[in-house]
Design an enzyme around this catalytic site. Sequence first.
Site, PDB file in Angstrom:
ATOM      1  N   GLU A 280       0.841  -1.196   0.000  1.00 49.16           N
ATOM      2  CA  GLU A 280       0.000   0.000   0.000  1.00 49.16           C
ATOM      3  C   GLU A 280       0.878   1.249   0.000  1.00 49.16           C
ATOM      4  O   GLU A 280       1.915   1.259   0.667  1.00 49.16           O
ATOM      5  CB  GLU A 280      -0.898  -0.002   1.248  1.00 49.16           C
ATOM      6  CG  GLU A 280      -1.858  -1.187   1.251  1.00 49.16           C
ATOM      7  CD  GLU A 280      -2.774  -1.221   2.472  1.00 49.16           C
ATOM      8  OE1 GLU A 280      -2.651  -0.344   3.351  1.00 49.16           O
ATOM      9  OE2 GLU A 280      -3.626  -2.129   2.542  1.00 49.16           O
ATOM     10  N   HIS A 303      -7.855   1.245   2.038  1.00 50.49           N
ATOM     11  CA  HIS A 303      -7.728   0.824   3.447  1.00 50.49           C
ATOM     12  C   HIS A 303      -8.525   1.763   4.374  1.00 50.49           C
ATOM     13  O   HIS A 303      -7.997   2.274   5.363  1.00 50.49           O
ATOM     14  CB  HIS A 303      -6.252   0.795   3.864  1.00 50.49           C
ATOM     15  CG  HIS A 303      -6.006  -0.151   5.024  1.00 50.49           C
ATOM     16  ND1 HIS A 303      -4.860  -0.883   5.156  1.00 50.49           N
ATOM     17  CD2 HIS A 303      -6.772  -0.472   6.105  1.00 50.49           C
ATOM     18  CE1 HIS A 303      -4.908  -1.605   6.262  1.00 50.49           C
ATOM     19  NE2 HIS A 303      -6.068  -1.374   6.851  1.00 50.49           N
TER      20      HIS A 303
HETATM   21  P1  NAI Z   1      -9.984 -10.647  15.596  1.00 53.47           P
HETATM   22  O1  NAI Z   1      -8.610 -11.005  16.041  1.00 53.47           O
HETATM   23  O2  NAI Z   1     -10.984 -10.209  16.589  1.00 53.47           O
HETATM   24  O3  NAI Z   1     -10.605 -11.912  14.808  1.00 53.47           O
HETATM   25  C1  NAI Z   1      -9.898 -12.681  13.900  1.00 53.47           C
HETATM   26  C2  NAI Z   1     -10.529 -14.062  13.859  1.00 53.47           C
HETATM   27  O4  NAI Z   1      -9.879 -14.811  12.841  1.00 53.47           O
HETATM   28  C3  NAI Z   1     -10.355 -14.834  15.150  1.00 53.47           C
HETATM   29  O5  NAI Z   1     -11.596 -15.343  15.589  1.00 53.47           O
HETATM   30  C4  NAI Z   1      -9.391 -15.950  14.781  1.00 53.47           C
HETATM   31  O6  NAI Z   1      -9.627 -17.146  15.502  1.00 53.47           O
HETATM   32  C5  NAI Z   1      -9.726 -16.138  13.311  1.00 53.47           C
HETATM   33  N1  NAI Z   1      -8.661 -16.793  12.550  1.00 53.47           N
HETATM   34  C6  NAI Z   1      -7.314 -16.714  12.716  1.00 53.47           C
HETATM   35  N2  NAI Z   1      -6.696 -17.483  11.817  1.00 53.47           N
HETATM   36  C7  NAI Z   1      -7.655 -18.044  11.050  1.00 53.47           C
HETATM   37  C8  NAI Z   1      -7.633 -18.946   9.954  1.00 53.47           C
HETATM   38  N3  NAI Z   1      -6.486 -19.415   9.450  1.00 53.47           N
HETATM   39  N4  NAI Z   1      -8.805 -19.344   9.440  1.00 53.47           N
HETATM   40  C9  NAI Z   1      -9.992 -18.893   9.942  1.00 53.47           C
HETATM   41  N5  NAI Z   1     -10.069 -18.049  10.990  1.00 53.47           N
HETATM   42  C10 NAI Z   1      -8.922 -17.625  11.532  1.00 53.47           C
HETATM   43  O7  NAI Z   1      -9.796  -9.556  14.450  1.00 53.47           O
HETATM   44  P2  NAI Z   1     -10.838  -8.454  14.006  1.00 53.47           P
HETATM   45  O8  NAI Z   1     -10.772  -7.296  14.901  1.00 53.47           O
HETATM   46  O9  NAI Z   1     -12.132  -9.099  13.740  1.00 53.47           O
HETATM   47  O10 NAI Z   1     -10.145  -7.988  12.619  1.00 53.47           O
HETATM   48  C11 NAI Z   1     -10.063  -8.868  11.508  1.00 53.47           C
HETATM   49  C12 NAI Z   1      -9.098  -8.319  10.497  1.00 53.47           C
HETATM   50  O11 NAI Z   1      -9.543  -7.039  10.035  1.00 53.47           O
HETATM   51  C13 NAI Z   1      -7.677  -8.110  11.005  1.00 53.47           C
HETATM   52  O12 NAI Z   1      -6.771  -8.559  10.045  1.00 53.47           O
HETATM   53  C14 NAI Z   1      -7.547  -6.602  11.127  1.00 53.47           C
HETATM   54  O13 NAI Z   1      -6.206  -6.178  10.930  1.00 53.47           O
HETATM   55  C15 NAI Z   1      -8.419  -6.142   9.979  1.00 53.47           C
HETATM   56  N6  NAI Z   1      -8.922  -4.779  10.101  1.00 53.47           N
HETATM   57  C16 NAI Z   1      -8.997  -4.024   8.953  1.00 53.47           C
HETATM   58  C17 NAI Z   1      -9.428  -2.718   9.008  1.00 53.47           C
HETATM   59  C18 NAI Z   1      -9.544  -1.916   7.761  1.00 53.47           C
HETATM   60  O14 NAI Z   1      -9.445  -0.680   7.836  1.00 53.47           O
HETATM   61  N7  NAI Z   1      -9.765  -2.530   6.616  1.00 53.47           N
HETATM   62  C19 NAI Z   1      -9.771  -2.079  10.284  1.00 53.47           C
HETATM   63  C20 NAI Z   1      -9.773  -3.002  11.411  1.00 53.47           C
HETATM   64  C21 NAI Z   1      -9.334  -4.289  11.301  1.00 53.47           C
END
Ligand code: NAI
Length: 420
Positions: A280, A303
């Site tokens: 990015e 993003h």
């Molecule tokens: P979180 O940590 O609360 O949830 C992630 C989930 O993914 C967990 O339940 C975990 O068990 C699961 N997980 C991990 N490895 C996995 C796999 N191989 N297969 C299936 N499930 C798996 O994270 P949250 O807060 O829900 O955020 C998710 C993503 O969104 C993160 O990567 C974060 O960086 C991104 N994000 C993006 C934003 C944006 O501006 N586009 C803003 C906020 C978050």
Amino acid sequence: MVRKTVNKKKTDSKTLIEPRQDDRFKILLLENIHAAADDTFRNCRIERHPSSFNEDRLIELLQGAHVLGIRSKTRVTERVLAAAPQLIAVGCFCIGTDQVDLDAAARRGVAVFNAPFSNTRSVAELTIAEVVMLARHAVQRSMELHHGRWEKSAKGCMEVRRKTIGIVGYGHIGPQVGLLAESLGMRVVFYDILKKLPLGNARQLSSLEELLKTSDFVTLHVPDTAQTRRMIGHEQFQWMPEGSFLLNLSRGSVVDIGALRQALLSGHLGGAAIDVFPKEPSSGQDPFESELRGIDNVILTPHIGGSTEEAQRNIGLEVSDALISYAQDGTTAGCANLPEVQMPLAEDSYRILNIHKDVPGVLSQINGLVAGRGANIKAQSYNTRNGIGYLVMDVEKSLSRIVEKQMELLASNIRTRLLF
Ligand code: NAI
């Protein structure tokens, strides 16, 4: 909101507050932190600067500051921490903590807080909006109109009601997406490596393959780990039904962009919405390069999944609350580098906080010192993390300066604070 006033009695660098006529402590806030934080810090002396600073200037500004608030640009290195011995906490008013040397901070007893979940709802809302926009080819139609072309057509467009959305990663964002999707009449399935409690009528599936094969829309909400890197590539696109859609608002590393391009150009996928990219631009001055540019029914956003006024405000509130709570009662819930301890203050008691190297016998030494002064321990809570121990202890009577000095003299001591 400030929970209670901390009165100051002592003078050295390990205490919360330096002696001041107004009993306030100094908070240094850089990088235009949201004004919502000011309310929480209203009994403190706040110094604000709109920008970040280099190491030398940061060290100058930190003199006399007990708490530092930054966003993503200010680098808090070991040198900075060493030059600010009175600093007790750093608040990262953003999602990540990469800009702070977390280990060095822990070794010096400086707690680091951030706000990883303040923008959860913002991401979920954009995801759902894009599901509808993809199903209706709406962004494509809009671009055509901007170029003066009236392409009124229902071909390939559909309602999302009764379609299946497959959520990969059911942590914080995933369930929110599921609830919103359900309110639109969608069927919700999800896949997560952990067993999760489904919200609403969502159903957990046992494999990624099953999810990809049964979903009309696949939305990714996983972290960046060795396991998730390029977890969606050629093989996974083949599993997805003809005309289905992919959304990625998680991390750029999760999708093989070359494979996605092929799946879109071949017409196998009906469209995609991508908010995060393997590479990015670091600023608005740098060009955005991607193999996905110019492909029909592909929504590209820079993003911005979590970028809303509400999320910024939530970050301001969440981090300032964590900082004030740590400063005033030692709570480290959600701390990024110190062991997590949270204990309600016992009635009619005084609180002692001790961060130390996690070596055998520390607790019995500390308890021995307190008992040796004849102070009854009313409650205590203890936790360890990466070689650091953190003890929160409520005692019946105020401990003398001598006991504190004795604790500081223990070889294991990193930082001791007494809260009166
Ligand atoms: P979180 O940590 O609360 O949830 C992630 C989930 O993914 C967990 O339940 C975990 O068990 C699961 N997980 C991990 N490895 C996995 C796999 N191989 N297969 C299936 N499930 C798996 O994270 P949250 O807060 O829900 O955020 C998710 C993503 O969104 C993160 O990567 C974060 O960086 C991104 N994000 C993006 C934003 C944006 O501006 N586009 C803003 C906020 C978050």
